[in-house]
Write a protein that holds these residues in place. Structure first.
Motif: not given
Length: 101
Positions: A73-101
């Motif tokens: 179960y810990v291994t399955l949780l780790s796989i799920g976590y790695l997939i979720s981080r991979g999906l988060a990293k594949s998201g759109s990029r945002e310029p570092a100098g840009r500030t959010r309102d």
């Protein structure tokens, strides 16, 4: 009367090819330890390991949640976590100098 600059040269006399162009940096996502899914992952792993240690302990009781199943179960949780981080990293990029309102 002003002197005109030669083609390919700026008014200062330096060739335009020697100017360095600054590439805008961008941030992709937050670091993994700053996200809620990291804390959920750690809590779930701790809960699985504690449950495995507690369940089935006692006189004459069968261990219904053995260590090998807990680590699966810990291994399955780790796989799920790695997939979720991979999906988060594949998201759109945002310029570092840009500030959010």
């Amino acid at each position: 009367m002003t002197a005109a600059s030669s083609p390919g040269y700026s008014e200062s006399g330096m060739p335009r090819s020697t100017y360095t162009t600054a590439r805008p940096t961008s941030t992709e996502t937050k670091p993994s330890f700053k996200t809620t899914e990291f804390f959920v992952f750690v809590a779930a792993v701790v809960a699985v390991l504690i449950a495995s240690a507690v369940v089935g302990r006692g006189d004459g009781m069968v261990d219904r949640f053995p260590a090998d199943q807990a680590w699966l179960y810990v291994t399955l949780l780790s796989i799920g976590y790695l997939i979720s981080r991979g999906l988060a990293k594949s998201g759109s990029r945002e310029p570092a100098g840009r500030t959010r309102d």
